[in-house]
Design a protein around this motif. Structure first.
Motif, mmCIF file in Angstrom:
data_model
loop_
_atom_site.group_PDB
_atom_site.id
_atom_site.type_symbol
_atom_site.label_atom_id
_atom_site.label_comp_id
_atom_site.label_asym_id
_atom_site.label_seq_id
_atom_site.Cartn_x
_atom_site.Cartn_y
_atom_site.Cartn_z
ATOM 1 N N MET A 56 -36.015 42.363 -7.182
ATOM 2 C CA MET A 56 -35.871 43.861 -7.354
ATOM 3 C C MET A 56 -34.169 44.187 -7.110
ATOM 4 O O MET A 56 -33.920 45.077 -8.035
ATOM 5 C CB MET A 56 -36.847 44.926 -6.310
ATOM 6 C CG MET A 56 -38.163 44.843 -6.611
ATOM 7 S SD MET A 56 -39.083 45.864 -5.722
ATOM 8 C CE MET A 56 -39.615 45.081 -4.343
ATOM 9 N N ASP B 138 -32.755 43.072 -10.402
ATOM 10 C CA ASP B 138 -33.055 43.792 -11.468
ATOM 11 C C ASP B 138 -32.403 45.081 -11.180
ATOM 12 O O ASP B 138 -32.050 45.734 -12.524
ATOM 13 C CB ASP B 138 -34.626 44.068 -11.443
ATOM 14 C CG ASP B 138 -35.178 44.383 -12.799
ATOM 15 O OD1 ASP B 138 -34.404 43.992 -13.709
ATOM 16 O OD2 ASP B 138 -36.151 44.919 -12.901
ATOM 17 N N ARG C 70 -37.681 38.976 -18.244
ATOM 18 C CA ARG C 70 -38.473 40.145 -18.732
ATOM 19 C C ARG C 70 -38.898 40.066 -20.146
ATOM 20 O O ARG C 70 -39.986 40.054 -20.615
ATOM 21 C CB ARG C 70 -37.436 41.481 -18.679
ATOM 22 C CG ARG C 70 -38.409 42.562 -18.201
ATOM 23 C CD ARG C 70 -37.170 43.619 -17.912
ATOM 24 N NE ARG C 70 -37.274 44.162 -16.628
ATOM 25 C CZ ARG C 70 -37.782 44.723 -15.870
ATOM 26 N NH1 ARG C 70 -38.856 45.268 -16.385
ATOM 27 N NH2 ARG C 70 -37.883 45.293 -14.878
ATOM 28 N N GLN D 159 -38.828 49.542 -25.441
ATOM 29 C CA GLN D 159 -39.401 50.607 -24.675
ATOM 30 C C GLN D 159 -38.547 51.519 -24.807
ATOM 31 O O GLN D 159 -36.987 51.534 -24.460
ATOM 32 C CB GLN D 159 -39.535 50.252 -23.120
ATOM 33 C CG GLN D 159 -40.764 50.729 -22.590
ATOM 34 C CD GLN D 159 -41.104 50.143 -21.326
ATOM 35 O OE1 GLN D 159 -40.204 49.963 -20.687
ATOM 36 N NE2 GLN D 159 -42.107 49.276 -21.074
ATOM 37 N N ASP E 242 -45.401 44.926 -13.935
ATOM 38 C CA ASP E 242 -43.875 45.358 -14.095
ATOM 39 C C ASP E 242 -43.402 45.081 -15.473
ATOM 40 O O ASP E 242 -42.699 46.268 -15.770
ATOM 41 C CB ASP E 242 -43.085 44.365 -12.963
ATOM 42 C CG ASP E 242 -43.350 45.057 -11.424
ATOM 43 O OD1 ASP E 242 -43.772 45.987 -11.366
ATOM 44 O OD2 ASP E 242 -43.359 44.035 -10.542
ATOM 45 N N GLY F 217 -42.372 48.271 -17.259
ATOM 46 C CA GLY F 217 -40.979 48.510 -17.238
ATOM 47 C C GLY F 217 -40.377 49.131 -16.121
ATOM 48 O O GLY F 217 -39.349 49.565 -15.962
ATOM 49 N N THR F 218 -41.254 48.920 -15.090
ATOM 50 C CA THR F 218 -40.865 49.380 -13.723
ATOM 51 C C THR F 218 -39.820 47.906 -13.021
ATOM 52 O O THR F 218 -39.505 46.974 -13.788
ATOM 53 C CB THR F 218 -41.900 49.377 -12.613
ATOM 54 O OG1 THR F 218 -42.740 48.225 -12.533
ATOM 55 C CG2 THR F 218 -42.442 50.670 -12.983
ATOM 56 N N LEU F 219 -39.341 48.174 -12.064
ATOM 57 C CA LEU F 219 -38.339 47.333 -11.278
ATOM 58 C C LEU F 219 -39.306 45.820 -11.177
ATOM 59 O O LEU F 219 -40.174 45.948 -10.932
ATOM 60 C CB LEU F 219 -37.996 47.813 -9.819
ATOM 61 C CG LEU F 219 -36.627 47.622 -9.289
ATOM 62 C CD1 LEU F 219 -35.704 48.032 -10.498
ATOM 63 C CD2 LEU F 219 -36.582 48.462 -8.143
ATOM 64 N N LEU F 220 -38.517 44.942 -11.632
ATOM 65 C CA LEU F 220 -39.138 43.668 -11.543
ATOM 66 C C LEU F 220 -39.483 43.103 -10.045
ATOM 67 O O LEU F 220 -38.766 43.053 -9.322
ATOM 68 C CB LEU F 220 -38.457 42.618 -12.204
ATOM 69 C CG LEU F 220 -39.124 41.326 -12.963
ATOM 70 C CD1 LEU F 220 -40.051 41.831 -14.054
ATOM 71 C CD2 LEU F 220 -38.338 40.335 -13.554
ATOM 72 N N GLY F 221 -40.828 43.025 -9.727
ATOM 73 C CA GLY F 221 -40.974 42.649 -8.413
ATOM 74 C C GLY F 221 -41.754 43.775 -7.567
ATOM 75 O O GLY F 221 -42.437 43.688 -6.596
ATOM 76 N N GLN F 222 -41.616 44.951 -8.198
ATOM 77 C CA GLN F 222 -42.293 46.068 -7.579
ATOM 78 C C GLN F 222 -43.825 46.352 -7.508
ATOM 79 O O GLN F 222 -44.284 46.185 -5.980
ATOM 80 C CB GLN F 222 -41.845 47.591 -8.231
ATOM 81 C CG GLN F 222 -42.452 48.882 -7.601
ATOM 82 C CD GLN F 222 -41.756 50.093 -8.400
ATOM 83 O OE1 GLN F 222 -41.354 49.863 -9.252
ATOM 84 N NE2 GLN F 222 -42.285 51.050 -7.782
ATOM 85 N N HIS F 223 -44.462 46.359 -8.375
ATOM 86 C CA HIS F 223 -45.926 45.980 -8.346
ATOM 87 C C HIS F 223 -46.502 44.647 -7.687
ATOM 88 O O HIS F 223 -47.389 44.603 -7.110
ATOM 89 C CB HIS F 223 -46.564 46.274 -9.833
ATOM 90 C CG HIS F 223 -46.455 47.854 -10.160
ATOM 91 N ND1 HIS F 223 -45.520 48.110 -10.877
ATOM 92 C CD2 HIS F 223 -47.622 48.643 -10.146
ATOM 93 C CE1 HIS F 223 -45.839 49.336 -11.327
ATOM 94 N NE2 HIS F 223 -46.979 49.537 -10.692
#
Lengths: 284, 163
Positions: free
Chosen positions: A32, A35, A45, A176, B67, B71-77
Protein backbone atom coordinates in the motif's frame (compact mmCIF):
# COMPACT_ATOMS: atom_id res chain seq x y z
CA UNK A 1 -0.54 -21.86 -1.19
CA UNK A 2 -0.65 -23.61 2.11
CA UNK A 3 0.91 -27.02 2.14
CA UNK A 4 -1.33 -28.98 4.42
CA UNK A 5 -1.78 -32.61 5.04
CA UNK A 6 -3.95 -34.58 7.32
CA UNK A 7 -7.59 -34.55 8.15
CA UNK A 8 -9.41 -31.25 8.49
CA UNK A 9 -11.48 -32.46 11.38
CA UNK A 10 -8.33 -32.89 13.42
CA UNK A 11 -8.69 -30.18 16.06
CA UNK A 12 -4.96 -29.62 16.50
CA UNK A 13 -3.62 -26.07 16.20
CA UNK A 14 -2.70 -24.65 12.83
CA UNK A 15 1.08 -24.14 12.89
CA UNK A 16 2.65 -20.69 12.71
CA UNK A 17 -0.65 -18.93 12.11
CA UNK A 18 0.27 -15.81 14.01
CA UNK A 19 3.61 -15.40 12.24
CA UNK A 20 2.02 -15.88 8.84
CA UNK A 21 -0.68 -13.30 9.44
CA UNK A 22 1.87 -10.76 10.66
CA UNK A 23 4.10 -11.32 7.63
CA UNK A 24 1.17 -10.99 5.22
CA UNK A 25 -0.05 -7.83 6.96
CA UNK A 26 3.43 -6.31 6.72
CA UNK A 27 3.58 -7.18 3.01
CA UNK A 28 0.15 -5.56 2.53
CA UNK A 29 1.21 -2.40 4.30
CA UNK A 30 4.43 -2.20 2.26
CA UNK A 31 2.45 -2.75 -0.96
CA UNK A 32 0.00 0.00 0.00
CA UNK A 33 2.84 2.35 0.89
CA UNK A 34 4.57 1.86 -2.45
CA UNK A 35 1.30 1.94 -4.36
CA UNK A 36 0.37 5.25 -2.77
CA UNK A 37 3.76 6.93 -3.09
CA UNK A 38 5.13 5.72 -6.39
CA UNK A 39 3.98 3.92 -9.47
CA UNK A 40 6.40 1.00 -9.20
CA UNK A 41 3.55 -1.45 -8.88
CA UNK A 42 1.85 -0.68 -12.18
CA UNK A 43 3.45 -3.73 -13.78
CA UNK A 44 2.16 -5.99 -10.98
CA UNK A 45 -1.28 -4.46 -11.28
CA UNK A 46 -1.31 -5.00 -15.02
CA UNK A 47 -0.19 -8.62 -14.72
CA UNK A 48 -2.96 -9.46 -12.26
CA UNK A 49 -5.38 -7.41 -14.33
CA UNK A 50 -4.70 -9.64 -17.32
CA UNK A 51 -5.45 -12.66 -15.13
CA UNK A 52 -8.80 -11.18 -14.05
CA UNK A 53 -9.71 -10.17 -17.62
CA UNK A 54 -11.29 -13.52 -18.66
CA UNK A 55 -13.48 -13.36 -15.57
CA UNK A 56 -14.64 -9.88 -16.48
CA UNK A 57 -15.47 -11.19 -19.96
CA UNK A 58 -17.49 -14.03 -18.45
CA UNK A 59 -19.43 -11.63 -16.23
CA UNK A 60 -19.95 -9.34 -19.18
CA UNK A 61 -21.12 -12.15 -21.46
CA UNK A 62 -24.75 -12.50 -20.21
CA UNK A 63 -25.28 -8.75 -20.56
CA UNK A 64 -23.93 -8.82 -24.11
CA UNK A 65 -25.98 -11.90 -24.90
CA UNK A 66 -29.11 -10.19 -23.63
CA UNK A 67 -28.42 -7.17 -25.81
CA UNK A 68 -27.72 -9.37 -28.80
CA UNK A 69 -30.97 -11.26 -28.15
CA UNK A 70 -32.87 -8.00 -27.92
CA UNK A 71 -31.36 -6.82 -31.19
CA UNK A 72 -31.95 -10.02 -33.08
CA UNK A 73 -35.56 -10.44 -31.99
CA UNK A 74 -36.64 -6.89 -32.75
CA UNK A 75 -39.57 -7.04 -35.10
CA UNK A 76 -39.29 -6.00 -38.73
CA UNK A 77 -41.72 -3.20 -38.13
CA UNK A 78 -39.63 -1.72 -35.34
CA UNK A 79 -36.49 -2.03 -37.42
CA UNK A 80 -38.12 -0.19 -40.29
CA UNK A 81 -39.22 2.55 -37.94
CA UNK A 82 -35.72 2.81 -36.56
CA UNK A 83 -34.18 2.94 -40.02
CA UNK A 84 -36.56 5.75 -40.92
CA UNK A 85 -35.67 7.62 -37.78
CA UNK A 86 -31.96 7.16 -38.33
CA UNK A 87 -32.21 8.33 -41.94
CA UNK A 88 -33.95 11.51 -40.84
CA UNK A 89 -31.35 12.01 -38.17
CA UNK A 90 -28.54 11.49 -40.63
CA UNK A 91 -29.99 14.05 -43.00
CA UNK A 92 -30.16 16.58 -40.21
CA UNK A 93 -26.64 15.83 -39.03
CA UNK A 94 -25.28 16.04 -42.56
CA UNK A 95 -26.92 19.39 -43.07
CA UNK A 96 -25.33 20.62 -39.87
CA UNK A 97 -21.99 19.16 -40.88
CA UNK A 98 -22.01 21.09 -44.16
CA UNK A 99 -22.40 24.28 -42.23
CA UNK A 100 -19.68 23.16 -39.84
CA UNK A 101 -17.18 22.66 -42.66
CA UNK A 102 -17.80 26.17 -43.89
CA UNK A 103 -17.49 27.49 -40.35
CA UNK A 104 -14.30 25.59 -39.74
CA UNK A 105 -12.76 27.03 -42.89
CA UNK A 106 -13.85 30.49 -41.87
CA UNK A 107 -12.48 29.97 -38.38
CA UNK A 108 -9.11 28.85 -39.74
CA UNK A 109 -8.98 31.87 -42.03
CA UNK A 110 -9.81 34.26 -39.21
CA UNK A 111 -7.25 32.63 -36.94
CA UNK A 112 -4.65 32.96 -39.67
CA UNK A 113 -5.57 36.62 -39.94
CA UNK A 114 -5.12 37.03 -36.22
CA UNK A 115 -1.87 35.06 -36.38
CA UNK A 116 -3.17 32.66 -33.73
CA UNK A 117 -2.14 29.05 -33.52
CA UNK A 118 -4.60 26.84 -35.36
CA UNK A 119 -6.73 24.62 -33.21
CA UNK A 120 -5.52 21.05 -33.39
CA UNK A 121 -8.20 18.59 -34.41
CA UNK A 122 -8.50 15.82 -31.90
CA UNK A 123 -8.24 12.20 -32.82
CA UNK A 124 -10.88 9.97 -31.27
CA UNK A 125 -11.53 6.30 -30.92
CA UNK A 126 -14.70 4.55 -29.79
CA UNK A 127 -14.48 2.25 -26.78
CA UNK A 128 -17.15 0.11 -25.25
CA UNK A 129 -17.90 0.13 -21.55
CA UNK A 130 -17.64 -3.35 -20.14
CA UNK A 131 -20.54 -4.17 -17.87
CA UNK A 132 -18.23 -4.50 -14.93
CA UNK A 133 -18.52 -2.70 -11.66
CA UNK A 134 -15.38 -1.26 -10.27
CA UNK A 135 -14.69 0.31 -6.89
CA UNK A 136 -17.90 0.81 -4.88
CA UNK A 137 -16.55 3.94 -3.20
CA UNK A 138 -15.98 5.80 -6.42
CA UNK A 139 -17.79 6.45 -9.68
CA UNK A 140 -15.67 4.35 -11.96
CA UNK A 141 -16.09 2.38 -15.11
CA UNK A 142 -14.03 -0.08 -17.12
CA UNK A 143 -13.56 0.26 -20.87
CA UNK A 144 -12.50 -2.43 -23.29
CA UNK A 145 -9.31 -0.93 -24.68
CA UNK A 146 -6.07 -0.47 -22.80
CA UNK A 147 -2.43 0.48 -23.12
CA UNK A 148 -2.13 -1.91 -26.09
CA UNK A 149 -4.29 0.54 -28.04
CA UNK A 150 -2.41 3.60 -26.87
CA UNK A 151 -4.65 4.57 -23.96
CA UNK A 152 -2.78 6.60 -21.36
CA UNK A 153 -3.49 7.76 -17.82
CA UNK A 154 -5.36 11.04 -17.67
CA UNK A 155 -6.88 10.66 -21.11
CA UNK A 156 -10.22 12.38 -21.66
CA UNK A 157 -13.38 10.36 -22.30
CA UNK A 158 -16.50 11.84 -23.89
CA UNK A 159 -19.77 10.51 -25.25
CA UNK A 160 -22.08 11.94 -27.89
CA UNK A 161 -23.43 14.59 -25.49
CA UNK A 162 -20.47 15.65 -23.42
CA UNK A 163 -17.57 14.83 -21.15
CA UNK A 164 -17.83 11.51 -19.29
CA UNK A 165 -14.58 11.31 -17.33
CA UNK A 166 -10.93 10.44 -17.62
CA UNK A 167 -8.71 7.38 -17.53
CA UNK A 168 -7.08 6.73 -14.16
CA UNK A 169 -5.46 3.33 -14.64
CA UNK A 170 -4.57 1.49 -17.80
CA UNK A 171 -4.30 -2.27 -18.04
CA UNK A 172 -3.10 -4.06 -21.13
CA UNK A 173 -6.56 -4.71 -22.56
CA UNK A 174 -8.82 -2.67 -20.30
CA UNK A 175 -8.63 0.71 -18.67
CA UNK A 176 -10.33 2.18 -15.64
CA UNK A 177 -11.85 5.62 -15.79
CA UNK A 178 -13.23 7.99 -13.19
CA UNK A 179 -16.51 9.76 -13.96
CA UNK A 180 -16.80 13.54 -13.60
CA UNK A 181 -19.43 12.93 -10.89
CA UNK A 182 -16.89 11.25 -8.57
CA UNK A 183 -16.28 13.18 -5.35
CA UNK A 184 -12.56 13.26 -6.05
CA UNK A 185 -12.92 14.67 -9.54
CA UNK A 186 -12.65 18.35 -10.39
CA UNK A 187 -12.77 19.75 -13.89
CA UNK A 188 -11.80 23.23 -15.14
CA UNK A 189 -14.77 24.59 -17.08
CA UNK A 190 -15.95 27.85 -18.55
CA UNK A 191 -19.42 29.22 -19.14
CA UNK A 192 -20.05 29.07 -22.86
CA UNK A 193 -22.08 32.31 -22.80
CA UNK A 194 -19.45 34.61 -21.36
CA UNK A 195 -16.23 32.69 -20.85
CA UNK A 196 -16.42 32.80 -17.03
CA UNK A 197 -13.91 30.24 -15.74
CA UNK A 198 -14.49 28.02 -12.73
CA UNK A 199 -14.14 24.47 -11.48
CA UNK A 200 -16.85 21.78 -11.61
CA UNK A 201 -16.53 19.30 -8.76
CA UNK A 202 -18.21 15.89 -8.58
CA UNK A 203 -20.72 15.34 -5.79
CA UNK A 204 -20.95 11.54 -5.68
CA UNK A 205 -24.40 11.80 -7.22
CA UNK A 206 -24.52 10.65 -10.81
CA UNK A 207 -26.64 13.58 -12.05
CA UNK A 208 -25.17 16.56 -10.21
CA UNK A 209 -21.98 18.61 -10.25
CA UNK A 210 -21.10 21.43 -7.87
CA UNK A 211 -19.52 24.75 -8.79
CA UNK A 212 -18.30 25.79 -5.36
CA UNK A 213 -15.96 28.64 -6.27
CA UNK A 214 -18.31 31.20 -7.78
CA UNK A 215 -18.80 34.45 -5.85
CA UNK A 216 -22.31 35.77 -5.28
CA UNK A 217 -22.00 38.40 -7.97
CA UNK A 218 -20.75 35.98 -10.65
CA UNK A 219 -22.56 36.23 -13.96
CA UNK A 220 -24.12 32.79 -14.11
CA UNK A 221 -27.71 31.71 -14.53
CA UNK A 222 -29.81 28.59 -14.88
CA UNK A 223 -29.49 27.07 -18.33
CA UNK A 224 -25.90 28.16 -18.93
CA UNK A 225 -23.83 25.59 -20.77
CA UNK A 226 -20.47 24.72 -19.21
CA UNK A 227 -17.72 23.59 -21.56
CA UNK A 228 -14.19 22.38 -20.84
CA UNK A 229 -11.77 25.27 -20.70
CA UNK A 230 -8.72 23.16 -21.50
CA UNK A 231 -6.82 24.81 -18.66
CA UNK A 232 -6.22 21.67 -16.62
CA UNK A 233 -4.31 20.11 -19.48
CA UNK A 234 -6.16 16.81 -19.34
CA UNK A 235 -9.20 17.78 -21.38
CA UNK A 236 -9.11 19.53 -24.73
CA UNK A 237 -11.10 22.77 -24.74
CA UNK A 238 -14.65 23.16 -25.96
CA UNK A 239 -16.40 19.93 -25.03
CA UNK A 240 -19.77 20.38 -23.29
CA UNK A 241 -19.72 19.30 -19.65
CA UNK A 242 -22.95 20.25 -17.93
CA UNK A 243 -25.90 22.60 -17.88
CA UNK A 244 -26.43 24.83 -14.85
CA UNK A 245 -29.70 23.85 -13.20
CA UNK A 246 -29.68 25.73 -9.93
CA UNK A 247 -28.22 29.02 -8.72
CA UNK A 248 -28.82 30.06 -5.11
CA UNK A 249 -27.29 33.31 -3.94
CA UNK A 250 -27.22 33.77 -0.18
CA UNK A 251 -26.14 37.25 0.92
CA UNK A 252 -24.51 36.00 4.10
CA UNK A 253 -22.31 33.47 2.25
CA UNK A 254 -19.23 34.45 0.24
CA UNK A 255 -19.94 31.96 -2.54
CA UNK A 256 -23.08 31.23 -4.51
CA UNK A 257 -24.50 27.71 -4.39
CA UNK A 258 -24.44 26.57 -8.01
CA UNK A 259 -25.26 23.07 -9.26
CA UNK A 260 -25.19 21.65 -12.77
CA UNK A 261 -26.47 18.55 -14.51
CA UNK A 262 -23.91 16.63 -16.60
CA UNK A 263 -24.57 16.78 -20.33
CA UNK A 264 -23.52 13.16 -20.84
CA UNK A 265 -25.86 10.45 -19.56
CA UNK A 266 -23.27 9.12 -17.13
CA UNK A 267 -25.25 6.09 -15.97
CA UNK A 268 -26.61 5.12 -19.37
CA UNK A 269 -23.71 5.30 -21.77
CA UNK A 270 -22.51 2.10 -23.34
CA UNK A 271 -20.10 3.48 -25.90
CA UNK A 272 -17.68 6.30 -25.25
CA UNK A 273 -14.98 8.08 -27.21
CA UNK A 274 -11.41 8.47 -26.09
CA UNK A 275 -9.65 11.60 -27.23
CA UNK A 276 -6.04 11.86 -28.29
CA UNK A 277 -5.33 15.54 -28.47
CA UNK A 278 -2.36 17.71 -29.38
CA UNK A 279 1.12 16.14 -29.25
CA UNK A 280 -0.14 12.57 -29.04
CA UNK A 281 -1.73 12.95 -32.48
CA UNK A 282 1.50 14.16 -34.01
CA UNK A 283 3.36 11.19 -32.60
CA UNK A 284 1.08 8.65 -34.20
CA UNK B 1 -4.65 -38.84 -0.73
CA UNK B 2 -3.93 -36.24 -3.38
CA UNK B 3 -7.06 -37.19 -5.25
CA UNK B 4 -8.99 -36.69 -2.07
CA UNK B 5 -7.58 -33.21 -1.63
CA UNK B 6 -8.21 -32.23 -5.24
CA UNK B 7 -11.81 -33.25 -5.09
CA UNK B 8 -12.17 -31.12 -1.99
CA UNK B 9 -10.49 -28.13 -3.56
CA UNK B 10 -12.53 -27.91 -6.72
CA UNK B 11 -15.88 -26.96 -5.10
CA UNK B 12 -14.17 -24.30 -2.99
CA UNK B 13 -12.45 -22.75 -5.99
CA UNK B 14 -15.76 -22.84 -7.87
CA UNK B 15 -17.56 -20.99 -5.09
CA UNK B 16 -14.77 -18.41 -4.91
CA UNK B 17 -14.97 -17.80 -8.67
CA UNK B 18 -18.73 -17.38 -8.50
CA UNK B 19 -18.21 -15.04 -5.55
CA UNK B 20 -15.77 -12.94 -7.57
CA UNK B 21 -18.26 -12.78 -10.45
CA UNK B 22 -21.05 -11.67 -8.11
CA UNK B 23 -18.67 -9.03 -6.80
CA UNK B 24 -17.95 -7.47 -10.17
CA UNK B 25 -21.44 -8.03 -11.62
CA UNK B 26 -23.01 -4.70 -12.49
CA UNK B 27 -26.05 -3.69 -10.46
CA UNK B 28 -28.34 -0.70 -10.96
CA UNK B 29 -27.44 2.51 -9.20
CA UNK B 30 -29.15 2.56 -5.79
CA UNK B 31 -29.03 -1.20 -5.22
CA UNK B 32 -25.32 -1.38 -5.84
CA UNK B 33 -24.27 -0.10 -2.44
CA UNK B 34 -26.26 -2.86 -0.73
CA UNK B 35 -24.23 -5.59 -2.43
CA UNK B 36 -22.97 -7.99 0.27
CA UNK B 37 -19.23 -8.67 0.48
CA UNK B 38 -19.55 -12.11 -1.08
CA UNK B 39 -15.86 -12.87 -0.96
CA UNK B 40 -15.55 -11.88 2.70
CA UNK B 41 -18.45 -14.21 3.53
CA UNK B 42 -16.88 -17.04 1.53
CA UNK B 43 -13.52 -16.54 3.21
CA UNK B 44 -15.19 -16.69 6.62
CA UNK B 45 -17.06 -19.88 5.75
CA UNK B 46 -14.15 -21.80 4.26
CA UNK B 47 -11.67 -20.62 6.89
CA UNK B 48 -14.10 -21.88 9.50
CA UNK B 49 -14.75 -25.24 7.84
CA UNK B 50 -11.40 -26.14 6.28
CA UNK B 51 -8.88 -23.95 8.11
CA UNK B 52 -5.88 -26.03 7.09
CA UNK B 53 -6.39 -25.69 3.37
CA UNK B 54 -8.10 -22.31 3.11
CA UNK B 55 -6.88 -19.75 5.51
CA UNK B 56 -5.05 -16.46 5.51
CA UNK B 57 -2.86 -17.19 2.47
CA UNK B 58 -5.92 -17.73 0.29
CA UNK B 59 -7.63 -14.72 1.82
CA UNK B 60 -4.62 -12.57 0.99
CA UNK B 61 -4.50 -13.67 -2.64
CA UNK B 62 -8.26 -13.06 -3.03
CA UNK B 63 -7.74 -9.64 -1.49
CA UNK B 64 -5.05 -8.75 -4.03
CA UNK B 65 -7.32 -9.84 -6.88
CA UNK B 66 -10.09 -7.67 -5.39
CA UNK B 67 -7.73 -4.71 -5.15
CA UNK B 68 -6.79 -5.06 -8.80
CA UNK B 69 -10.36 -5.42 -10.04
CA UNK B 70 -11.58 -2.54 -7.85
CA UNK B 71 -8.57 -0.36 -8.58
CA UNK B 72 -8.13 0.34 -4.87
CA UNK B 73 -4.80 0.64 -3.09
CA UNK B 74 -2.90 -2.59 -3.71
CA UNK B 75 -3.00 -4.49 -0.40
CA UNK B 76 -6.05 -2.80 1.09
CA UNK B 77 -8.58 -5.61 0.69
CA UNK B 78 -5.77 -8.13 1.10
CA UNK B 79 -5.00 -6.81 4.58
CA UNK B 80 -8.64 -6.63 5.65
CA UNK B 81 -9.47 -10.15 4.39
CA UNK B 82 -6.30 -11.50 5.96
CA UNK B 83 -7.29 -10.14 9.36
CA UNK B 84 -10.82 -11.57 9.34
CA UNK B 85 -9.49 -14.91 8.05
CA UNK B 86 -7.01 -14.95 10.93
CA UNK B 87 -9.71 -14.32 13.52
CA UNK B 88 -11.95 -16.96 11.95
CA UNK B 89 -9.22 -19.61 11.89
CA UNK B 90 -8.24 -18.75 15.45
CA UNK B 91 -11.77 -19.34 16.69
CA UNK B 92 -12.97 -21.87 14.11
CA UNK B 93 -13.64 -24.64 16.65
CA UNK B 94 -15.74 -22.28 18.72
CA UNK B 95 -17.61 -20.95 15.73
CA UNK B 96 -18.44 -24.42 14.46
CA UNK B 97 -20.47 -25.20 17.56
CA UNK B 98 -22.29 -21.85 17.62
CA UNK B 99 -25.98 -21.99 16.82
CA UNK B 100 -26.81 -20.18 13.60
CA UNK B 101 -28.12 -17.06 15.35
CA UNK B 102 -24.93 -16.64 17.36
CA UNK B 103 -22.82 -17.40 14.30
CA UNK B 104 -24.66 -14.67 12.38
CA UNK B 105 -23.86 -12.21 15.15
CA UNK B 106 -20.19 -13.21 14.90
CA UNK B 107 -20.27 -12.77 11.14
CA UNK B 108 -21.81 -9.33 11.63
CA UNK B 109 -18.90 -8.38 13.88
CA UNK B 110 -16.35 -9.75 11.41
CA UNK B 111 -17.93 -7.90 8.47
CA UNK B 112 -18.03 -4.71 10.53
CA UNK B 113 -14.34 -5.13 11.31
CA UNK B 114 -13.63 -5.77 7.62
CA UNK B 115 -15.40 -2.58 6.56
CA UNK B 116 -13.79 -0.65 9.39
CA UNK B 117 -10.33 -1.69 8.20
CA UNK B 118 -11.19 -0.62 4.63
CA UNK B 119 -12.62 2.65 5.96
CA UNK B 120 -9.54 3.24 8.05
CA UNK B 121 -7.12 2.59 5.20
CA UNK B 122 -9.21 4.82 2.92
CA UNK B 123 -9.03 7.51 5.57
CA UNK B 124 -5.24 7.31 5.79
CA UNK B 125 -4.92 7.30 2.00
CA UNK B 126 -7.34 10.20 1.59
CA UNK B 127 -10.19 8.46 -0.25
CA UNK B 128 -13.61 9.83 0.69
CA UNK B 129 -16.88 7.95 0.42
CA UNK B 130 -20.36 8.11 1.86
CA UNK B 131 -20.88 6.29 5.15
CA UNK B 132 -23.67 4.21 3.62
CA UNK B 133 -21.21 2.65 1.16
CA UNK B 134 -19.42 1.04 4.07
CA UNK B 135 -22.18 0.00 6.41
CA UNK B 136 -24.91 -1.20 4.05
CA UNK B 137 -22.90 -4.30 2.95
CA UNK B 138 -22.41 -5.30 6.60
CA UNK B 139 -26.17 -5.49 7.13
CA UNK B 140 -27.00 -7.20 3.83
CA UNK B 141 -24.03 -9.54 4.35
CA UNK B 142 -25.38 -10.62 7.74
CA UNK B 143 -28.85 -11.09 6.28
CA UNK B 144 -27.68 -13.39 3.46
CA UNK B 145 -25.31 -15.32 5.75
CA UNK B 146 -27.80 -17.97 7.01
CA UNK B 147 -28.83 -18.85 3.44
CA UNK B 148 -25.23 -18.85 2.23
CA UNK B 149 -24.26 -20.99 5.19
CA UNK B 150 -26.88 -23.62 4.39
CA UNK B 151 -25.97 -23.59 0.70
CA UNK B 152 -22.23 -23.88 1.33
CA UNK B 153 -22.73 -26.63 3.92
CA UNK B 154 -24.51 -28.57 1.18
CA UNK B 155 -21.56 -27.98 -1.16
CA UNK B 156 -19.13 -29.14 1.53
CA UNK B 157 -21.07 -32.30 2.35
CA UNK B 158 -21.43 -33.21 -1.30
CA UNK B 159 -17.69 -32.68 -1.82
CA UNK B 160 -16.97 -35.00 1.08
CA UNK B 161 -19.39 -37.64 -0.08
CA UNK B 162 -18.02 -37.53 -3.61
CA UNK B 163 -14.42 -37.90 -2.45
Amino acid sequence: MVASRGNNSNPARIPALGIRVIVLMLISILLMYFDQRQNHLDAVRKAIGVAVYPLQLVVDAPVRFWEWLGESTTSRNELQLEVGRLKAERLLTNARLQRLTALEAENARLRALLDARAKVRDQVRVAEIMAVDANPYEHNLVIDIGSRDGVYDGQAIVDADGVVGQVIATGLMTAQAVLISDTDHALPVEVNRNGLRTIAVGTGEIDRLDLPFLPNNADIQTGDLLVTSGLGGAFPAGYPVAVVDGVTRMPQEPFADVTAKPAAALDQVREVMLIWSGPAVEEQ
Amino acid sequence: MSRDRDSRRLPVIATLLVGLMLTILPLPEGIEQFRPDWLALLVIFWAMQLPRTWSIGTAWIIGIILDVSYGTLLGQHALALCVIAFITVRFHLLMRVFPLSQLSATVFALLALYQFLLFWINGVAGVTAQAMDYWAPVITGTLVWPFLYMFLSGVRDRARAGA
